[in-house]
Write a protein that holds these residues in place. Sequence first.
Motif, PDB file in Angstrom:
ATOM      1  N   MET A   1      -6.038   3.496 -17.892  1.00 31.25           N
ATOM      2  CA  MET A   1      -6.123   2.034 -17.883  1.00 31.25           C
ATOM      3  C   MET A   1      -7.175   1.615 -16.865  1.00 31.25           C
ATOM      4  O   MET A   1      -7.174   2.077 -15.734  1.00 31.25           O
ATOM      5  CB  MET A   1      -4.769   1.414 -17.512  1.00 31.25           C
ATOM      6  N   SER A   2      -8.087   0.753 -17.260  1.00 33.47           N
ATOM      7  CA  SER A   2      -9.141   0.302 -16.361  1.00 33.47           C
ATOM      8  C   SER A   2      -8.831  -1.106 -15.873  1.00 33.47           C
ATOM      9  O   SER A   2      -7.763  -1.650 -16.129  1.00 33.47           O
ATOM     10  CB  SER A   2     -10.490   0.347 -17.082  1.00 33.47           C
ATOM     11  N   GLY A   3      -9.790  -1.723 -15.200  1.00 30.20           N
ATOM     12  CA  GLY A   3      -9.613  -3.074 -14.680  1.00 30.20           C
ATOM     13  C   GLY A   3      -9.501  -3.057 -13.177  1.00 30.20           C
ATOM     14  O   GLY A   3      -9.010  -2.095 -12.570  1.00 30.20           O
ATOM     15  N   GLU A   4      -9.940  -4.145 -12.557  1.00 35.21           N
ATOM     16  CA  GLU A   4      -9.945  -4.218 -11.098  1.00 35.21           C
ATOM     17  C   GLU A   4      -8.530  -4.293 -10.535  1.00 35.21           C
ATOM     18  O   GLU A   4      -7.665  -5.003 -11.053  1.00 35.21           O
ATOM     19  CB  GLU A   4     -10.731  -5.446 -10.633  1.00 35.21           C
ATOM     20  N   LEU A   5      -8.312  -3.551  -9.458  1.00 37.77           N
ATOM     21  CA  LEU A   5      -7.064  -3.597  -8.706  1.00 37.77           C
ATOM     22  C   LEU A   5      -7.321  -4.338  -7.402  1.00 37.77           C
ATOM     23  O   LEU A   5      -8.163  -3.911  -6.605  1.00 37.77           O
ATOM     24  CB  LEU A   5      -6.565  -2.182  -8.388  1.00 37.77           C
ATOM     25  N   VAL A   6      -6.584  -5.420  -7.191  1.00 37.33           N
ATOM     26  CA  VAL A   6      -6.698  -6.181  -5.946  1.00 37.33           C
ATOM     27  C   VAL A   6      -5.345  -6.117  -5.251  1.00 37.33           C
ATOM     28  O   VAL A   6      -4.328  -6.529  -5.804  1.00 37.33           O
ATOM     29  CB  VAL A   6      -7.104  -7.647  -6.207  1.00 37.33           C
ATOM     30  N   PHE A   7      -5.354  -5.607  -4.035  1.00 39.06           N
ATOM     31  CA  PHE A   7      -4.138  -5.342  -3.284  1.00 39.06           C
ATOM     32  C   PHE A   7      -4.062  -6.294  -2.093  1.00 39.06           C
ATOM     33  O   PHE A   7      -4.898  -6.246  -1.197  1.00 39.06           O
ATOM     34  CB  PHE A   7      -4.163  -3.891  -2.820  1.00 39.06           C
ATOM     35  N   TYR A   8      -3.071  -7.170  -2.100  1.00 36.22           N
ATOM     36  CA  TYR A   8      -2.845  -8.099  -0.995  1.00 36.22           C
ATOM     37  C   TYR A   8      -1.915  -7.414   0.003  1.00 36.22           C
ATOM     38  O   TYR A   8      -0.786  -7.043  -0.336  1.00 36.22           O
ATOM     39  CB  TYR A   8      -2.249  -9.409  -1.515  1.00 36.22           C
ATOM     40  N   HIS A   9      -2.400  -7.289   1.245  1.00 38.24           N
ATOM     41  CA  HIS A   9      -1.808  -6.306   2.148  1.00 38.24           C
ATOM     42  C   HIS A   9      -1.750  -6.814   3.583  1.00 38.24           C
ATOM     43  O   HIS A   9      -2.594  -7.579   4.031  1.00 38.24           O
ATOM     44  CB  HIS A   9      -2.661  -5.030   2.098  1.00 38.24           C
ATOM     45  N   ASN A  10      -0.716  -6.380   4.269  1.00 38.95           N
ATOM     46  CA  ASN A  10      -0.652  -6.427   5.725  1.00 38.95           C
ATOM     47  C   ASN A  10       0.119  -5.186   6.147  1.00 38.95           C
ATOM     48  O   ASN A  10       1.198  -4.926   5.605  1.00 38.95           O
ATOM     49  CB  ASN A  10       0.049  -7.695   6.230  1.00 38.95           C
ATOM     50  N   PRO A  11      -0.410  -4.400   7.080  1.00 40.87           N
ATOM     51  CA  PRO A  11       0.264  -3.151   7.464  1.00 40.87           C
ATOM     52  C   PRO A  11       1.662  -3.350   8.043  1.00 40.87           C
ATOM     53  O   PRO A  11       2.466  -2.418   8.032  1.00 40.87           O
ATOM     54  CB  PRO A  11      -0.674  -2.550   8.511  1.00 40.87           C
ATOM     55  N   GLN A  12       1.948  -4.539   8.552  1.00 40.57           N
ATOM     56  CA  GLN A  12       3.270  -4.807   9.119  1.00 40.57           C
ATOM     57  C   GLN A  12       4.198  -5.416   8.068  1.00 40.57           C
ATOM     58  O   GLN A  12       4.848  -6.426   8.305  1.00 40.57           O
ATOM     59  CB  GLN A  12       3.125  -5.764  10.326  1.00 40.57           C
ATOM     60  N   SER A  13       4.244  -4.775   6.934  1.00 40.59           N
ATOM     61  CA  SER A  13       5.068  -5.283   5.835  1.00 40.59           C
ATOM     62  C   SER A  13       5.397  -4.137   4.885  1.00 40.59           C
ATOM     63  O   SER A  13       4.910  -3.013   5.035  1.00 40.59           O
ATOM     64  CB  SER A  13       4.334  -6.390   5.063  1.00 40.59           C
ATOM     65  N   ARG A  14       6.205  -4.429   3.872  1.00 39.27           N
ATOM     66  CA  ARG A  14       6.530  -3.421   2.861  1.00 39.27           C
ATOM     67  C   ARG A  14       5.303  -2.992   2.070  1.00 39.27           C
ATOM     68  O   ARG A  14       5.362  -2.011   1.322  1.00 39.27           O
ATOM     69  CB  ARG A  14       7.597  -3.968   1.911  1.00 39.27           C
ATOM     70  N   ALA A  15       4.221  -3.715   2.213  1.00 33.90           N
ATOM     71  CA  ALA A  15       2.989  -3.332   1.518  1.00 33.90           C
ATOM     72  C   ALA A  15       2.508  -1.947   1.928  1.00 33.90           C
ATOM     73  O   ALA A  15       1.721  -1.322   1.204  1.00 33.90           O
ATOM     74  CB  ALA A  15       1.898  -4.375   1.776  1.00 33.90           C
ATOM     75  N   GLN A  16       2.970  -1.440   3.074  1.00 39.11           N
ATOM     76  CA  GLN A  16       2.635  -0.068   3.478  1.00 39.11           C
ATOM     77  C   GLN A  16       2.943   0.912   2.356  1.00 39.11           C
ATOM     78  O   GLN A  16       2.197   1.859   2.105  1.00 39.11           O
ATOM     79  CB  GLN A  16       3.461   0.345   4.695  1.00 39.11           C
ATOM     80  N   MET A  17       4.077   0.708   1.672  1.00 44.21           N
ATOM     81  CA  MET A  17       4.506   1.635   0.628  1.00 44.21           C
ATOM     82  C   MET A  17       3.531   1.626  -0.540  1.00 44.21           C
ATOM     83  O   MET A  17       3.175   2.682  -1.084  1.00 44.21           O
ATOM     84  CB  MET A  17       5.903   1.271   0.141  1.00 44.21           C
ATOM     85  N   VAL A  18       3.099   0.443  -0.935  1.00 45.20           N
ATOM     86  CA  VAL A  18       2.156   0.336  -2.050  1.00 45.20           C
ATOM     87  C   VAL A  18       0.796   0.897  -1.644  1.00 45.20           C
ATOM     88  O   VAL A  18       0.107   1.529  -2.456  1.00 45.20           O
ATOM     89  CB  VAL A  18       2.050  -1.124  -2.528  1.00 45.20           C
ATOM     90  N   HIS A  19       0.414   0.702  -0.385  1.00 50.00           N
ATOM     91  CA  HIS A  19      -0.850   1.259   0.089  1.00 50.00           C
ATOM     92  C   HIS A  19      -0.840   2.779  -0.059  1.00 50.00           C
ATOM     93  O   HIS A  19      -1.813   3.389  -0.534  1.00 50.00           O
ATOM     94  CB  HIS A  19      -1.073   0.863   1.549  1.00 50.00           C
ATOM     95  N   TRP A  20       0.264   3.395   0.324  1.00 50.16           N
ATOM     96  CA  TRP A  20       0.407   4.846   0.152  1.00 50.16           C
ATOM     97  C   TRP A  20       0.302   5.210  -1.329  1.00 50.16           C
ATOM     98  O   TRP A  20      -0.419   6.133  -1.705  1.00 50.16           O
ATOM     99  CB  TRP A  20       1.731   5.290   0.755  1.00 50.16           C
TER     100      TRP A  20
END
Length: 209
Positions: A1-20
């Motif tokens: 699957m193609s298409g741009e991935l845009v990740f809204y992130h802050n390291p001091q949040s649960r977004a750490q898991m998605v970043h991994w």
Amino acid sequence: MSGELVFYHNPQSRAQMVHWMLHEVGVPFRVVRIDLQKGEQKSPEFLALNPMGKLPTLVHDGTVITETAAIITYLADAFPQAGLAPPPGDVRRGTYLRWLFFGAGCFEPALLDVMLKRPLADNKGTVGYGSYEDTLGAFKKMLTPGPYILGEQFSAADVYVGAQIAWALSFKAPGLQEPIFTDYVARITERPAFKKCSIADGRLPADKA
């Protein structure tokens, strides 16, 4: 699957898991840092994406995905070449989904109840997770025989549930100081993708990659 991935992130949040997870998937993505101290998560622009004003949030080719477990599940299915999820029809997929969503639906609320010292329900049958001790007992079954949730195969379930256990251990949550948990966390945090994420988020020096 193609298409741009845009990740809204802050390291001091649960977004750490998605970043991994994004590093495990190994596809290009663009990071948009959200300053929580400045309240950028409550800006009209961000609320248009996620009305809860929460991180993580992912946009893939114009489709918005929120909720950590949902994003991790989505990424594993969207990029099957990474080999992070049994495909539909695989007998292991039920086990994979079972524990991934057990982490979201049972372990996280049970853990937060304990850590925030919330009053426990008089009848544990009224809460979806029963008790914190019940969730730990289930996790022991999940990790037996190991080394990962699906046995020899590392999967997206290990990203989500493993990150939860690692986070709980870092705060000395009760009942987790046993080899079955500490050895598991040691295994998953040695993965190159975890180290890349930790370096990018400033939790690990660059020479530890």
